[in-house]
Scaffold this active site. Sequence first.
Site, mmCIF file in Angstrom:
data_model
loop_
_atom_site.group_PDB
_atom_site.id
_atom_site.type_symbol
_atom_site.label_atom_id
_atom_site.label_comp_id
_atom_site.label_asym_id
_atom_site.label_seq_id
_atom_site.Cartn_x
_atom_site.Cartn_y
_atom_site.Cartn_z
ATOM 1 N N ASN A 207 0.837 -1.196 0.000
ATOM 2 C CA ASN A 207 0.000 0.000 0.000
ATOM 3 C C ASN A 207 0.875 1.251 0.000
ATOM 4 O OD1 ASN A 207 -2.674 1.508 0.581
ATOM 5 N ND2 ASN A 207 -1.309 2.234 2.196
ATOM 6 N N GLU A 208 0.865 1.986 -1.107
ATOM 7 C CA GLU A 208 1.398 3.340 -1.256
ATOM 8 C C GLU A 208 2.916 3.464 -1.141
ATOM 9 O OE1 GLU A 208 -2.592 5.891 -0.027
ATOM 10 O OE2 GLU A 208 -0.834 6.014 1.295
ATOM 11 N N ASN A 209 3.645 2.357 -1.117
ATOM 12 C CA ASN A 209 5.095 2.473 -0.959
ATOM 13 C C ASN A 209 5.806 2.872 -2.249
ATOM 14 O OD1 ASN A 209 4.644 1.746 1.655
ATOM 15 N ND2 ASN A 209 5.345 -0.357 1.432
#
Length: 787
Positions: A409-411
Amino acid sequence: MLQATPLTDGWILRHDGDALPASVPGCAHTDLLAAGVIPDPFLGRNETEVAWVGRREWTYERDLSTADGHEQADLVFEGLDTAAEVRLDGRLLGRTRNMHRSYRFDVTGLEGRLAVRFVSAYAEAEAVRGKLGERPAAYHEPFQYIRKMACSFGWDWGPTLVTAGIWRPARLEHWSTARIARVRPLVTVDVERRLGVVELAVEVERTRVEASLAVAATVGGVRVRASLDGARGVVRLEVPDARLWWPRGYGEQPLYDVELTLLHGDDVLDVWRRRVGFRTVELDRSADEYGTGFTFVVNGERLFARGVNWIPDDVFPSRITRERYRERLTQAAGAGVDLVRVWGGGIYESEDFYDACDELGLLVWQDFPFACAAYPEEQPLRGEVEAEARENVVRLMPHPSLVLWNGNNENLWGFRDWGWEERLAGDSWGEGYYLGVLPRVVAELDPTRPYTAGSPWSGSWERHPNDPAHGTHHSWEVWNREDYAQYRREVPRFMAEFGWQAPPAHATLRRSLPGEELAADSPGMLHHQKADDGNGKLRRGLERHFAFPEGDFDRWHYLTQVNQARAVAAGIEHWRSHWPVCSGTVLWQLNDCWPVTSWAAIDGDGREKPLYHELRRLYADRLLTVRGRAVAAVNQGPGAWAGALRLRRMSVEGTVIGEAGVEFTAGARTVALVDLPRDLEPVGAKEFLVVDADGLRALHFPAPDREIPYPRPDFDVTVAPGSVTVTARSLVRDLLLQADRLDPEARADRGLVTLLPGEQVTIGVSGWKTPDPDAARSALYCLEPSR
C-alpha cells in the site's frame, strides 16, 4: 490418526513476578483488561494510560505433557505476536519474529513448564533499525522494522496499542508414521466445457521413511487414490458439469468440499479438508486510447468493482470472532459491495473472513502486509518476508473469493513523491519485495491469480506511480486540500482509495466518551481524531457548503455525516457513469478498529453511518446521476434497462417550473447518457433538478447549501411498532433519523432521504422498545435555512 489437542486452558500471563489468568488466543492487553489491571483503552483518553504495556516483556506459561503413545509430538502455534522465545522445561525450542507466520516445534518426549516470552515489539523493531539504519515512513513509529500488524503502532484512524501475545490458536499434535505437512490446491475450470480441475500438490513429513503411503482425494463426487513416493506428490481430480462460482450480483456461489486423506495401508494417518469454488479470474491491464486499464474479468465477465477497503476490525485482532466477521461482511454485501480490499497495514485475515467472503460472493483483493513506509530488504527481514508470503499464499489459495495479490500500500508512490528517494540515498526500501520476491512467489505457487506490485501503481516506472490514466489510483488531495466536487475533474482507470471523514454515531460517542460534554474540540473527541488536522479538514469541508454551526455539537455531528455521504456520492456517481473507462471504486474505508472519527461507513461499535446507507444507493445495479448537462443511467444488471426519465425543474418552495419525460435504454452492464433539455436546467440558488425513473431518483442543486434559501422544514411524524413515517409539507432535504438517539440498540433501515412537498417516507426501526412520536421527532435531522 493425527490427534490435535487445543491448548486453550491453563495459561497464565507473567510479568515482574506477578501472574494473571490468560486467554489463548489473546494478548497482554486483553488479559490485563479482563483482570482489571488496566482501563479500557477504547474509552476516553485511556489509550495513553496503557502505553506502557507495549514497552514491557510478557511471558505466557502453562504445564505441558506430551506423553501419548504416538511416535511424534509437535507444539503448533498458528500465530505469535511477535518477537518471542519458546521454552519447554527450560529448553529452548525456538525464537520467532513474525506475527504473520505459524510455528511448529518438535516436543517428542518432553514435558514440563511451557513458557513463551515476548519481548517488546518496540525493542525488537528498534534493534533492527539500529542494525539496518533509518528508513522513511508516513509515521514516526518503527513498524517497518518488524513483521507485525503495522497499525498496532497507530494510524490516522487507529490507536497506538502495541500488542504481544499468543494471538491465534495453539495446539499439541500427536502423530505416527507420517502427517500431511502442506497441501497446495490449484483450482481451474474450463468455463465453456464446465470442466473443473483440482490439482492437490501434497507434501508429507515422515517418522518412517520406508513406510508405504497413499493419498485418497475426493471432490464433487469424484474420488482418486494414488501412491505417494518420498515426501511429495500430486493428485488430480476432474469434476464434470462444474457449477461456476460468481461474485454477488452475477450468479450463485456454489462451493465444493475437498478432502485429502493420507493412508498407510488401510490406516488413516491424517486428513486435510477445505472448500473450493470453480471460477476463472483475469486482470485486463491492456493499453487503450485512455491509458492502461485495470479491469477484473471473472468467468469471462468484465466487472465494475464496487469495493471497500477493509482494516482489522479490532486493534486486538484475537477478539474478532467468526460471527463478527460474518456480521461485518454481511453489512458490506448489504451495501451492494462486491469487492473487499484487505489493506496492507493490517494482517492476513483468518479463515473465517475468507469463508464468509466465499459464501457471500465478495471478491477479495489481498495486500501483502506492507504500508506507507520504506521496508529494509536485508536480513533478518528478507527471509521472514518470503517465508510468510509462501505460507499465506498457499493457505489462502482454496478460496474462490480471492482474486488479486497486491504487493503493498502506497510504498511505490511514497518512494517517488514523499521525499524517500533522496533520503534513502541508495538504501533498500522494499522495491525488491514488490517487483521481485512477491511476484516470484505468487507465480510459482498460485499462477491462477493476478499480482500487482502495489496500490497505487501505474505499471511502470516510466510513468508516475499514481497516474490516474494507468492502473490503480489513490485520491487524497481532495480530502486533504480541496472540495469534493473536484472528484469530477478526472476519470481514473480504477479508484482504489478515496474517502471523507465523519464522526461515529452519537451512541458510540456517548459510550466511548463517558461523562464528557461533547463538542467538536472536546478533549475526548480530539483524542479520538487521529488524522493530521482532521477537525480542520472537516471544518473546511463543511464551510464550502454550509454555514458552520458554531457551538452546536448536534448540528455539527449531523452536517459532517451529511458531508461525508455527499462527498463519496460525488465521486462514485461520477466514476460509475464513466464505465468502462473507469472499472472500479474502492471506498476508504468500510470499518473501524475502535471508536473514532474516520472515513469508515461502519463505526467502531458496528453502527452504520449515513454513508453506509448511501452506499446502498451508489452501489446498486441501477443508478441515476446528473453528469454535466446530461443524465447518466448506469446499469450494472444482467438485462437491459428501458424506461422513461421524469425530469422536473423545481423551486425550493415546491413549484414545478418545467417538466418533461424522456425515454432511454441502457443495455446490460452499460451506461446510457440522456441530454438534459436546456429549458429544464436549474438556474440560480432557488432552483434544482429532480430526475426519477423506476423508483430511483437523482437530485441536482447547482448552488452550495449555504446559498440556497431553503424553507423552514415542515413535516408530520407518526410512529408504529418498528417504523417512523414522515410526511413532508415542504421541501425536506437530507432527512435523517438518528435511531441510536432513541435507544442505543435501535437501528434505522435507511439513511439520508430528500422529500418533496407531499411526499412520504417510512423508516424501519429495529430495537426501539418504546415508540414515541416526540422522541422520534427529536431524533430527526434535516437541512435548515442558513442563519
